[in-house]
Write a protein that holds these residues in place. Structure first.
Motif, PDB file in Angstrom:
ATOM      1  N   ARG A  69       0.943  -1.295  -0.075  1.00  0.00           N
ATOM      2  CA  ARG A  69      -0.161  -0.243  -0.247  1.00  0.00           C
ATOM      3  C   ARG A  69       0.801   1.261   0.023  1.00  0.00           C
ATOM      4  O   ARG A  69       0.477   1.942  -0.782  1.00  0.00           O
ATOM      5  CB  ARG A  69      -1.134  -0.690   1.089  1.00  0.00           C
ATOM      6  CG  ARG A  69      -2.100   0.763   1.176  1.00  0.00           C
ATOM      7  CD  ARG A  69      -2.953   0.993   2.302  1.00  0.00           C
ATOM      8  NE  ARG A  69      -4.056   0.306   1.513  1.00  0.00           N
ATOM      9  CZ  ARG A  69      -4.803  -0.399   1.908  1.00  0.00           C
ATOM     10  NH1 ARG A  69      -5.851   0.600   2.396  1.00  0.00           N
ATOM     11  NH2 ARG A  69      -5.795  -1.175   1.532  1.00  0.00           N
ATOM     12  N   VAL A  70       1.764   1.378   0.163  1.00  0.00           N
ATOM     13  CA  VAL A  70       3.091   2.162   1.128  1.00  0.00           C
ATOM     14  C   VAL A  70       3.423   3.026  -0.758  1.00  0.00           C
ATOM     15  O   VAL A  70       3.749   3.728  -0.911  1.00  0.00           O
ATOM     16  CB  VAL A  70       3.692   2.374   1.980  1.00  0.00           C
ATOM     17  CG1 VAL A  70       4.967   3.228   1.966  1.00  0.00           C
ATOM     18  CG2 VAL A  70       3.234   2.456   3.392  1.00  0.00           C
ATOM     19  N   HIS A  71       4.076   1.424  -0.950  1.00  0.00           N
ATOM     20  CA  HIS A  71       4.504   1.881  -2.750  1.00  0.00           C
ATOM     21  C   HIS A  71       3.421   2.276  -3.897  1.00  0.00           C
ATOM     22  O   HIS A  71       3.842   2.527  -4.489  1.00  0.00           O
ATOM     23  CB  HIS A  71       5.148   0.150  -3.208  1.00  0.00           C
ATOM     24  CG  HIS A  71       5.564   0.110  -4.505  1.00  0.00           C
ATOM     25  ND1 HIS A  71       7.029   0.736  -4.783  1.00  0.00           N
ATOM     26  CD2 HIS A  71       4.810  -0.450  -5.435  1.00  0.00           C
ATOM     27  CE1 HIS A  71       6.670   1.086  -5.818  1.00  0.00           C
ATOM     28  NE2 HIS A  71       6.015  -0.091  -6.551  1.00  0.00           N
ATOM     29  N   ARG A  72       2.624   2.021  -3.104  1.00  0.00           N
ATOM     30  CA  ARG A  72       1.134   2.102  -4.647  1.00  0.00           C
ATOM     31  C   ARG A  72       0.824   3.823  -4.284  1.00  0.00           C
ATOM     32  O   ARG A  72       1.147   4.441  -4.729  1.00  0.00           O
ATOM     33  CB  ARG A  72      -0.097   1.078  -4.171  1.00  0.00           C
ATOM     34  CG  ARG A  72      -0.923   1.643  -4.590  1.00  0.00           C
ATOM     35  CD  ARG A  72      -3.428   1.665  -3.933  1.00  0.00           C
ATOM     36  NE  ARG A  72      -3.728   1.270  -4.670  1.00  0.00           N
ATOM     37  CZ  ARG A  72      -5.338   1.754  -4.386  1.00  0.00           C
ATOM     38  NH1 ARG A  72      -5.374   0.963  -3.302  1.00  0.00           N
ATOM     39  NH2 ARG A  72      -6.083   2.226  -5.150  1.00  0.00           N
ATOM     40  N   ALA A  73       0.902   4.632  -3.256  1.00  0.00           N
ATOM     41  CA  ALA A  73       0.522   5.630  -2.587  1.00  0.00           C
ATOM     42  C   ALA A  73       1.726   6.330  -3.171  1.00  0.00           C
ATOM     43  O   ALA A  73       1.791   7.703  -3.409  1.00  0.00           O
ATOM     44  CB  ALA A  73       0.511   6.010  -1.160  1.00  0.00           C
ATOM     45  N   THR A  74       3.181   5.589  -2.834  1.00  0.00           N
ATOM     46  CA  THR A  74       3.987   6.441  -2.969  1.00  0.00           C
ATOM     47  C   THR A  74       3.965   6.811  -4.500  1.00  0.00           C
ATOM     48  O   THR A  74       4.593   7.507  -5.062  1.00  0.00           O
ATOM     49  CB  THR A  74       5.765   6.184  -2.519  1.00  0.00           C
ATOM     50  OG1 THR A  74       5.217   6.238  -1.042  1.00  0.00           O
ATOM     51  CG2 THR A  74       6.884   6.994  -2.765  1.00  0.00           C
ATOM     52  N   ALA A  75       3.792   5.818  -4.999  1.00  0.00           N
ATOM     53  CA  ALA A  75       4.161   6.101  -6.826  1.00  0.00           C
ATOM     54  C   ALA A  75       3.508   7.136  -7.704  1.00  0.00           C
ATOM     55  O   ALA A  75       3.284   7.711  -8.446  1.00  0.00           O
ATOM     56  CB  ALA A  75       3.761   4.473  -8.056  1.00  0.00           C
ATOM     57  N   PHE A  76       1.826   6.626  -6.308  1.00  0.00           N
ATOM     58  CA  PHE A  76       0.974   7.800  -7.180  1.00  0.00           C
ATOM     59  C   PHE A  76       0.838   9.099  -6.857  1.00  0.00           C
ATOM     60  O   PHE A  76       1.152  10.293  -7.739  1.00  0.00           O
ATOM     61  CB  PHE A  76      -0.521   7.430  -6.708  1.00  0.00           C
ATOM     62  CG  PHE A  76      -1.605   8.406  -7.210  1.00  0.00           C
ATOM     63  CD1 PHE A  76      -1.545   8.145  -8.730  1.00  0.00           C
ATOM     64  CD2 PHE A  76      -2.287   9.420  -6.128  1.00  0.00           C
ATOM     65  CE1 PHE A  76      -3.190   8.748  -8.909  1.00  0.00           C
ATOM     66  CE2 PHE A  76      -3.164  10.086  -6.629  1.00  0.00           C
ATOM     67  CZ  PHE A  76      -4.013   9.710  -8.025  1.00  0.00           C
ATOM     68  N   GLU A  77       1.939   9.397  -5.746  1.00  0.00           N
ATOM     69  CA  GLU A  77       2.348  11.035  -5.199  1.00  0.00           C
ATOM     70  C   GLU A  77       3.167  10.965  -6.132  1.00  0.00           C
ATOM     71  O   GLU A  77       3.345  12.268  -6.462  1.00  0.00           O
ATOM     72  CB  GLU A  77       3.156  11.268  -3.290  1.00  0.00           C
ATOM     73  CG  GLU A  77       2.793  12.432  -3.627  1.00  0.00           C
ATOM     74  CD  GLU A  77       3.808  12.637  -1.991  1.00  0.00           C
ATOM     75  OE1 GLU A  77       3.898  13.700  -1.507  1.00  0.00           O
ATOM     76  OE2 GLU A  77       3.449  11.391  -1.713  1.00  0.00           O
TER      77      GLU A  77
END
Length: 213
Positions: free
Chosen positions: A79-87
């Motif tokens: 989930r953190v990887h997902r949010a970081t990539a989207f940011e």
């Protein structure tokens, strides 16, 4: 069954109706290519906007797994990887437009403790200042509202085609074949954003909620 054509690694890939892990895998592809994304969130904050501490507290609470559990750590990492990539997309040269209607109840729920929530709210405030992020808070004073039909998100690609995604205890679901349904949910979010607390007023409310934790 009609599907969406998305570009991935230089090749054409077809996104189609799906359930379970396949639905989430296709969502991950969509959220890195969609031009517009619409969120309706009742009980928790959008996964794309979550900080690590909030993600850990939320997933730990939902699953009941202890903090040191390897499976939980892997889910939080994803989930953190997902949010970081989207940011990175949001702060890039060609960012998508994100429309998010968040019920005040999701912000008042103290996930992970006071420090975690204040960090999460500060993150929301910072992201809401980006030109393509349209964050709206549906306040308690609004009473019952259309967004109470449930949590969902809609992803719209360049040609206007949309995909509707539901996340729940019964399993994830991605709907591509029913474009009318997807557009209806998209318009619901737009309506909520237009009628709720946005801009500087939303940031002021976020600061107030943080101070009251």
């Amino acid at each position: 069954m009609r599907g969406l054509r998305m570009m991935s690694a230089g090749d054409s890939a077809k996104v189609h109706d799906a359930r379970g892990p396949e639905a989430f895998a296709q969502l991950r592809e969509l959220e890195q290519q969609s031009e517009q994304i619409f969120h309706n969130q009742l009980t928790h904050l959008p996964g794309l906007l979550q900080r690590p501490g909030y993600a850990a507290g939320l997933l730990g609470g939902i699953t009941g797994l202890p903090g040191g559990d390897a499976g939980l750590a892997e889910r939080v990492s994803q989930r953190v990887h997902r949010a970081t990539a989207f940011e990175e997309r949001l702060r890039g040269t060609d960012p998508p437009h994100l429309w998010a209607a968040v019920d005040e109840a999701a912000l008042r729920r103290n996930v992970g403790g006071t420090a975690v929530m204040r960090d999460q709210i500060a993150h929301l405030i910072a992201l809401s200042e980006l030109a393509t992020v349209h964050l709206a808070i549906v306040p308690f004073g609004s009473g019952s509202h259309p967004g109470q039909i449930g949590t969902f998100e809609v992803h719209e690609v360049a040609d206007g085609q949309s995909a509707l995604f539901f996340e729940g205890a019964a399993g994830d679901e991605l709907v591509v074949s029913d474009q009318e349904r997807a557009r209806s949910h998209r318009d619901l979010v737009k309506g909520l954003v237009a009628s709720s607390v946005t801009g500087s007023e939303a940031r002021h409310l976020l600061e107030k909620i943080s101070d009251e934790l």
